[in-house]
Scaffold this active site. Structure first.
Site, short mmCIF file in Angstrom:
data_model
loop_
_atom_site.label_atom_id
_atom_site.label_comp_id
_atom_site.label_asym_id
_atom_site.label_seq_id
_atom_site.Cartn_x
_atom_site.Cartn_y
_atom_site.Cartn_z
N PRO A 11 7.65 31.73 -47.21
CA PRO A 11 8.49 31.91 -45.76
C PRO A 11 7.24 32.35 -45.03
O PRO A 11 6.39 33.38 -45.05
CB PRO A 11 9.34 33.03 -46.46
CG PRO A 11 8.82 33.72 -47.36
CD PRO A 11 8.15 32.36 -48.21
N ASN A 12 7.58 31.95 -43.83
CA ASN A 12 6.68 32.21 -42.29
C ASN A 12 5.64 31.67 -42.21
O ASN A 12 5.03 31.61 -41.21
CB ASN A 12 6.85 33.79 -42.14
CG ASN A 12 8.27 34.37 -42.07
OD1 ASN A 12 9.22 33.95 -41.51
ND2 ASN A 12 8.73 35.46 -43.12
N ARG A 19 0.25 34.56 -34.84
CA ARG A 19 0.15 35.98 -34.63
C ARG A 19 -0.42 36.56 -35.67
O ARG A 19 -0.92 35.91 -36.64
CB ARG A 19 1.72 36.73 -34.89
CG ARG A 19 2.52 36.16 -36.16
CD ARG A 19 4.02 36.85 -36.02
NE ARG A 19 4.55 36.77 -37.26
CZ ARG A 19 4.38 37.14 -38.29
NH1 ARG A 19 3.77 38.54 -38.59
NH2 ARG A 19 5.28 36.99 -39.48
N TYR A 24 -4.52 37.27 -40.81
CA TYR A 24 -4.23 35.96 -41.26
C TYR A 24 -5.28 35.02 -40.76
O TYR A 24 -5.20 33.57 -41.31
CB TYR A 24 -2.84 35.57 -41.16
CG TYR A 24 -1.96 36.42 -41.94
CD1 TYR A 24 -2.04 36.49 -43.18
CD2 TYR A 24 -1.15 37.21 -41.15
CE1 TYR A 24 -1.01 37.45 -43.88
CE2 TYR A 24 -0.22 38.14 -41.63
CZ TYR A 24 -0.21 38.02 -43.11
OH TYR A 24 0.61 38.76 -43.80
N ASN A 75 0.96 30.01 -52.32
CA ASN A 75 0.93 31.22 -51.46
C ASN A 75 2.39 31.52 -51.57
O ASN A 75 3.35 30.83 -50.54
CB ASN A 75 0.21 30.91 -50.15
CG ASN A 75 0.33 32.48 -49.37
OD1 ASN A 75 0.84 33.05 -50.02
ND2 ASN A 75 -0.35 32.29 -48.53
N ALA A 78 5.85 36.52 -48.79
CA ALA A 78 6.49 37.70 -49.33
C ALA A 78 7.43 37.45 -50.48
O ALA A 78 7.45 38.61 -51.37
CB ALA A 78 7.57 38.24 -48.21
N GLU A 99 -2.42 31.41 -58.03
CA GLU A 99 -1.80 32.21 -56.88
C GLU A 99 -2.86 32.11 -55.53
O GLU A 99 -4.03 32.51 -56.05
CB GLU A 99 -1.22 33.37 -57.16
CG GLU A 99 -0.62 34.23 -56.36
CD GLU A 99 -0.08 35.82 -56.79
OE1 GLU A 99 -0.34 35.92 -57.92
OE2 GLU A 99 0.30 36.46 -55.88
N ARG A 108 -3.82 46.42 -48.68
CA ARG A 108 -2.54 46.55 -47.66
C ARG A 108 -1.66 47.64 -48.18
O ARG A 108 -1.95 48.46 -49.07
CB ARG A 108 -2.21 45.32 -47.63
CG ARG A 108 -3.06 44.33 -46.85
CD ARG A 108 -2.69 42.95 -46.44
NE ARG A 108 -1.58 43.09 -45.27
CZ ARG A 108 -0.86 42.19 -45.11
NH1 ARG A 108 -1.03 40.97 -45.53
NH2 ARG A 108 -0.18 42.29 -43.89
O1 CA2 Z 1 -1.94 36.95 -47.38
C1 CA2 Z 1 -0.98 36.12 -47.56
O2 CA2 Z 1 -1.06 34.98 -47.61
C2 CA2 Z 1 0.57 36.60 -47.75
O3 CA2 Z 1 1.03 35.89 -48.83
C3 CA2 Z 1 1.18 36.50 -46.37
C4 CA2 Z 1 2.70 36.92 -46.44
C5 CA2 Z 1 2.80 38.50 -46.93
O4 CA2 Z 1 4.01 38.77 -47.07
C6 CA2 Z 1 2.01 38.71 -48.31
O5 CA2 Z 1 2.04 39.87 -48.47
C7 CA2 Z 1 0.67 38.28 -48.19
C8 CA2 Z 1 3.23 36.81 -45.00
C9 CA2 Z 1 3.12 35.42 -44.30
C10 CA2 Z 1 3.47 35.70 -42.81
O6 CA2 Z 1 3.31 34.58 -42.32
C11 CA2 Z 1 2.71 34.51 -41.00
C12 CA2 Z 1 3.12 34.08 -40.05
C13 CA2 Z 1 2.41 33.92 -38.85
C14 CA2 Z 1 1.37 34.46 -38.85
C15 CA2 Z 1 0.69 34.99 -39.88
C16 CA2 Z 1 1.48 34.93 -41.05
#
Ligand code: CA2
Length: 145
Positions: A11-12, A19, A24, A75, A78, A99, A108
């Site tokens: 997700p996301n 952002r 990231y 990946n 969350a 993973e 973090r």
């Molecule tokens: O570091 C990673 O790849 C995570 O899997 C990213 C997740 C976070 O919840 C994990 O703890 C670590 C969050 C992804 C959020 O997606 C984004 C969307 C827009 C910009 C940056 C990230």
């Protein structure tokens, strides 16, 4: 060409590059797809690259990978920290599971330090931004018999 390496994102991550670039990076998920395809091809593999914001869809794709993939890179975003459904689906795979995370969740917030997905993963690559995906694809290819 044998079965592809499945590269799944949770997700996301469709919004990657829009952002929090300090965490990231600036690359978009489309950029990541191009990197994964190039790295896989250089190692004699194809990739199936998909992203979903929906837990059940990810479960369906993991189940599909049982027959269709030679290895899985995921990946879980969350969902890695919350989803026993993903863990259970991954445990049903007999192919290598790598993973991957863009950031280093272990450095973090406390709630990111545990991932259920790690319990079913052969290994973990994290903290290298978009390169985490490339490294994970390389690791997965190396594990394929
Ligand atoms: O570091 C990673 O790849 C995570 O899997 C990213 C997740 C976070 O919840 C994990 O703890 C670590 C969050 C992804 C959020 O997606 C984004 C969307 C827009 C910009 C940056 C990230």
């Amino acid at each position: 060409m044998g079965k592809p390496i499945y590269v799944l994102s949770g997700p996301n991550l469709n919004l990657l590059g829009t952002r929090e670039p300090e965490i990231y990076g600036h690359q978009t998920l489309e950029d990541v797809r191009v990197l994964c395809e190039a790295r896989a091809r250089s190692l004699g593999h194809e990739v199936v690259f998909r992203q979903s914001n929906h837990e059940g869809v990810l479960v369906d794709w993991i189940q599909e990978a049982r027959e269709a993939a030679c290895a899985l890179v995921i990946n879980p975003a969350a969902y890695g920290h919350t989803s026993i459904a993903l863990l259970d689906a991954l445990k049903m795979l007999s192919i290598p599971v790598v993973e991957c995370h863009l950031s280093n969740p272990a450095a973090r917030e406390a709630f990111r330090r545990e991932t259920y997905v790690s319990l079913a993963a052969t290994g973990l690559v994290s903290g290298f931004g978009a390169n985490s995906y490339e490294l994970a694809v390389e690791a997965a290819a190396g594990l394929v018999r």
